[in-house]
Structures are given as structure tokens and as C-alpha cells.
Design an enzyme around this catalytic site. Structure first.
Site, PDB file in Angstrom:
ATOM      1  N   GLY A   9      -1.178 -16.673 -10.847  1.00 13.64           N
ATOM      2  CA  GLY A   9      -1.195 -17.363  -9.558  1.00 13.64           C
ATOM      3  C   GLY A   9      -2.608 -17.709  -9.152  1.00 13.64           C
ATOM      4  O   GLY A   9      -2.991 -17.606  -7.977  1.00 13.64           O
ATOM      5  N   ALA A  10      -3.394 -18.165 -10.137  1.00 10.56           N
ATOM      6  CA  ALA A  10      -4.845 -18.293  -9.935  1.00 10.56           C
ATOM      7  C   ALA A  10      -5.272 -19.591  -9.269  1.00 10.56           C
ATOM      8  O   ALA A  10      -6.450 -19.733  -8.927  1.00 10.56           O
ATOM      9  CB  ALA A  10      -5.547 -18.180 -11.301  1.00 10.56           C
ATOM     10  N   GLY A  13      -5.185 -19.760  -2.973  1.00 15.56           N
ATOM     11  CA  GLY A  13      -5.005 -18.563  -2.174  1.00 15.56           C
ATOM     12  C   GLY A  13      -5.747 -17.344  -2.700  1.00 15.56           C
ATOM     13  O   GLY A  13      -6.917 -17.416  -3.079  1.00 15.56           O
ATOM     14  N   ARG A  35      -0.027 -25.157 -11.804  1.00 19.78           N
ATOM     15  CA  ARG A  35      -0.581 -26.474 -11.476  1.00 19.78           C
ATOM     16  C   ARG A  35      -1.850 -26.747 -12.279  1.00 19.78           C
ATOM     17  O   ARG A  35      -2.920 -26.207 -11.972  1.00 19.78           O
ATOM     18  CB  ARG A  35      -0.843 -26.562  -9.974  1.00 19.78           C
ATOM     19  CG  ARG A  35       0.435 -26.520  -9.153  1.00 19.78           C
ATOM     20  CD  ARG A  35       0.174 -26.551  -7.667  1.00 19.78           C
ATOM     21  NE  ARG A  35      -0.474 -25.331  -7.192  1.00 19.78           N
ATOM     22  CZ  ARG A  35      -0.733 -25.087  -5.907  1.00 19.78           C
ATOM     23  NH1 ARG A  35      -0.428 -25.983  -4.986  1.00 19.78           N
ATOM     24  NH2 ARG A  35      -1.314 -23.952  -5.547  1.00 19.78           N
ATOM     25  N   ASP A  60       4.612 -21.065 -16.059  1.00 19.37           N
ATOM     26  CA  ASP A  60       5.381 -20.396 -15.014  1.00 19.37           C
ATOM     27  C   ASP A  60       5.697 -18.998 -15.525  1.00 19.37           C
ATOM     28  O   ASP A  60       6.309 -18.851 -16.591  1.00 19.37           O
ATOM     29  CB  ASP A  60       6.671 -21.179 -14.749  1.00 19.37           C
ATOM     30  CG  ASP A  60       7.436 -20.676 -13.530  1.00 19.37           C
ATOM     31  OD1 ASP A  60       7.387 -19.458 -13.257  1.00 19.37           O
ATOM     32  OD2 ASP A  60       8.108 -21.495 -12.871  1.00 19.37           O
ATOM     33  N   ASN A  87      -1.046 -11.439  -9.324  1.00 17.67           N
ATOM     34  CA  ASN A  87      -1.057 -12.031  -7.990  1.00 17.67           C
ATOM     35  C   ASN A  87       0.098 -12.999  -7.760  1.00 17.67           C
ATOM     36  O   ASN A  87       0.543 -13.164  -6.626  1.00 17.67           O
ATOM     37  CB  ASN A  87      -2.396 -12.749  -7.769  1.00 17.67           C
ATOM     38  CG  ASN A  87      -2.363 -13.660  -6.563  1.00 17.67           C
ATOM     39  OD1 ASN A  87      -2.296 -13.202  -5.431  1.00 17.67           O
ATOM     40  ND2 ASN A  87      -2.382 -14.968  -6.794  1.00 17.67           N
ATOM     41  N   TYR A 153      13.309 -10.744  -0.390  1.00 15.24           N
ATOM     42  CA  TYR A 153      11.853 -10.746  -0.591  1.00 15.24           C
ATOM     43  C   TYR A 153      11.305  -9.330  -0.449  1.00 15.24           C
ATOM     44  O   TYR A 153      10.504  -8.878  -1.279  1.00 15.24           O
ATOM     45  CB  TYR A 153      11.166 -11.687   0.402  1.00 15.24           C
ATOM     46  CG  TYR A 153       9.653 -11.618   0.313  1.00 15.24           C
ATOM     47  CD1 TYR A 153       8.997 -12.068  -0.829  1.00 15.24           C
ATOM     48  CD2 TYR A 153       8.900 -11.062   1.343  1.00 15.24           C
ATOM     49  CE1 TYR A 153       7.610 -11.972  -0.939  1.00 15.24           C
ATOM     50  CE2 TYR A 153       7.522 -10.965   1.242  1.00 15.24           C
ATOM     51  CZ  TYR A 153       6.878 -11.427   0.101  1.00 15.24           C
ATOM     52  OH  TYR A 153       5.519 -11.324   0.001  1.00 15.24           O
ATOM     53  N   LYS A 157       9.265  -6.879  -3.251  1.00  7.97           N
ATOM     54  CA  LYS A 157       7.958  -6.258  -3.029  1.00  7.97           C
ATOM     55  C   LYS A 157       8.057  -4.732  -3.019  1.00  7.97           C
ATOM     56  O   LYS A 157       7.094  -4.043  -3.374  1.00  7.97           O
ATOM     57  CB  LYS A 157       7.318  -6.800  -1.751  1.00  7.97           C
ATOM     58  CG  LYS A 157       6.842  -8.242  -1.889  1.00  7.97           C
ATOM     59  CD  LYS A 157       5.821  -8.403  -3.025  1.00  7.97           C
ATOM     60  CE  LYS A 157       5.236  -9.787  -3.103  1.00  7.97           C
ATOM     61  NZ  LYS A 157       4.207  -9.912  -4.164  1.00  7.97           N
ATOM     62  N   PHE A 190       1.430 -19.408   1.287  1.00  2.45           N
ATOM     63  CA  PHE A 190       2.626 -18.563   1.256  1.00  2.45           C
ATOM     64  C   PHE A 190       3.727 -19.079   2.179  1.00  2.45           C
ATOM     65  O   PHE A 190       4.887 -19.248   1.768  1.00  2.45           O
ATOM     66  CB  PHE A 190       2.244 -17.129   1.650  1.00  2.45           C
ATOM     67  CG  PHE A 190       3.394 -16.175   1.734  1.00  2.45           C
ATOM     68  CD1 PHE A 190       3.844 -15.512   0.598  1.00  2.45           C
ATOM     69  CD2 PHE A 190       4.036 -15.939   2.937  1.00  2.45           C
ATOM     70  CE1 PHE A 190       4.913 -14.629   0.669  1.00  2.45           C
ATOM     71  CE2 PHE A 190       5.109 -15.061   3.024  1.00  2.45           C
ATOM     72  CZ  PHE A 190       5.546 -14.411   1.889  1.00  2.45           C
TER      73      PHE A 190
END
Length: 252
Positions: A9-10, A13, A35, A60, A87, A153, A157, A190
Site C-alpha cells: 500500500g505504498a 497515505g 497504482r 493487488d 500497510n 471491517y 482489524k 481511507f
């Protein structure tokens, strides 16, 4: 080569802020995100500013076979990962259990839990071989308490919290540290993702208060990884001053 950090997730954010922090600390980086344009932009900035090397992986983390292929295809010298920051994660929707979207549930479970496991399975094996390493899992206040319409969710977590504890036990014999960092409200993409692109609705989440910022979490990660070898920060819960619990905040 320098020390190596791998961040999922670099591209934005907390992941982007962590990449900049590790680059400033002299780490070469493996940046994994979906992306490509964002990864290219970030990679160019970091290599120019900090004179480090960067490997970009466009993928992904839900795609088990592709993640396995891409990580195992890295050159041997890039597999000496000292820091793994799990992350990548997201929330989709904000519905009660009886009106929840099953596709949203699958997306959250596949990303937040299974994707984290797919990456950790491979990288932890490298760390075991090296007898060193540090895994940092980005959880959430949602992993410590459940709030209205948070159901699935929060469950994902809570799973990250439990997995962090399990990893710490399993990897203890090999000198590998495991830290879980659980932020409260952080102003990133987020909420835009949660509300499926509704920017105005996302902005309302942070109205009337000062939330955490991505750099605040990167600073916490910097503190965690800078502890002496005999010190591990197991668990860290970070909240903005204006937030007491997942659901109780002070707005001006």
C-alpha cells in the site's frame, strides 16, 4: 546494498509517508501497490532525493498467485528484507450486518487479512533464513473496539491484532520483531475509499477536529525500528487528541 524495507500500500497515505521516512533513513525500498503511476512518481522522487534504489511491484495483494510470483522473482539481493510494513488495507461501506454488501466484505477480508498473510508468508521465510527482521502490521482502533456499523471491517482489524500476536510467538526463536500499530482517525484516502469515491462525505469525517496525518504514523514506525536490538515495541495505539474512542470525538 543498503538495508531493505518492503511496504505494501505504498502509493499514498501512510505507505507513502513510511517510504519517505525509510528512504531518509537510508533504506533501499520495495514498494508494492496497485497504482503504477503513483508508484513511478514516488519512486522517482525518492531515488532523486535520497539516492536510494527502489524496486516497484504493481500488484493487488489479494492476488495470491501473482504476489507469490512477483516476490519470489525478485533478485536474491532484494530478498534480504529487514523491515516489512504491512500497510495495505481498506474499509468499504458502513452498513449494519443485515444490509451489508457481501462483495464489500470479501474485499475487506481478502485485502486486510488474506493479503497481509500472502505477503507475510513469503517475507517471513526470508527473515527466518536470515535470523533477523522486523514486521510492522498497520492495524486500527477498529482492531481494539467495535463501533456501530463497523462489523466486518472491525473483524478484519481484530484479525490483524491477533495475527500480530501469533507472528510474534512463531517468529520469536529467530530474533524477528513484530509490532502492531493501531491508529485512530488518520486523514488519508481511507474515508474516500470507504465511501466509494464520495469526497464530500469523506471530508465530513474530519470536520471540526484535527485528525492524525500519515506522517504521524511514519514517525511512530521510525521510533519502533530505531529501538535497540533487545527492545521490541509489541503494540502501539495512536489517537488524535480530539478522539477518545473509536466513536467518541470532540468537534469544534
Amino acid at each position: 546494498m543498503n538495508k531493505i524495507g518492503l511496504i505494501t500500500g505504498a502509493s499514498s497515505g501512510i505507505g507513502e509517508a513510511t517510504a519517505e521516512m525509510l528512504a531518509a533513513e537510508g533504506y533501499d525500498l520495495i514498494l508494492l501497490a496497485r497504482r503504477e503511476d503513483k508508484l513511478i512518481e514516488l519512486s522517482d522522487k525518492l531515488t532523486s532525493k535520497f539516492n536510494i534504489q527502489v524496486k516497484k511491484i504493481v500488484a493487488d495483494i489479494r492476488d495470491k498467485e501473482n504476489i507469490s510470483y512477483l516476490l519470489n522473482a525478485l533478485p536474491a539481493q532484494w530478498k534480504s528484507v529487514q523491515i516489512l510494513v504491512n500497510n495495505a488495507g481498506l474499509s468499504q461501506g458502513l452498513n449494519s450486518i443485515d444490509t451489508g454488501d457481501v462483495d464489500d466484505w470479501d474485499t475487506m477480508i481478502d485485502t486486510n487479512v488474506k493479503g497481509l498473510l500472502y505477503v507475510s508468508r513469503i517475507v517471513s521465510e526470508w527473515m527466518v533464513s536470515a535470523q533477523t527482521g522486523h514486521i510492522i502490521n498497520i492495524g486500527s482502533i477498529a482492531g481494539k473496539e467495535v463501533y456501530l456499523n463497523g462489523n466486518v471491517y472491525c473483524a478484519t482489524k481484530h484479525a490483524v491484532d491477533a495475527l500480530s500476536q501469533g507472528m510474534r510467538i512463531d517468529l520469536l526463536p529467530y530474533g524477528i520483531k513484530v509490532t502492531a500499530i493501531h491508529p485512530g482517525m488518520v486523514e488519508t484516502e481511507f474515508s474516500v475509499v470507504r465511501f466509494k469515491g464520495d469526497v464530500n462525505r469523506a471530508k465530513k469525517v474530519y470536520e471540526g477536529l484535527e485528525p492524525l496525518y500519515a506522517k504521524d504514523i511514519a514517525d511512530a514506525i521510525q521510533f519502533v525500528i530505531s529501538r535497540p536490538k533487545h527492545v521490541n515495541i509489541n503494540d502501539m495505539l495512536i489517537m488524535p487528541t480530539a478522539q477518545a474512542t473509536a466513536a467518541i470525538v470532540k468537534r469544534d
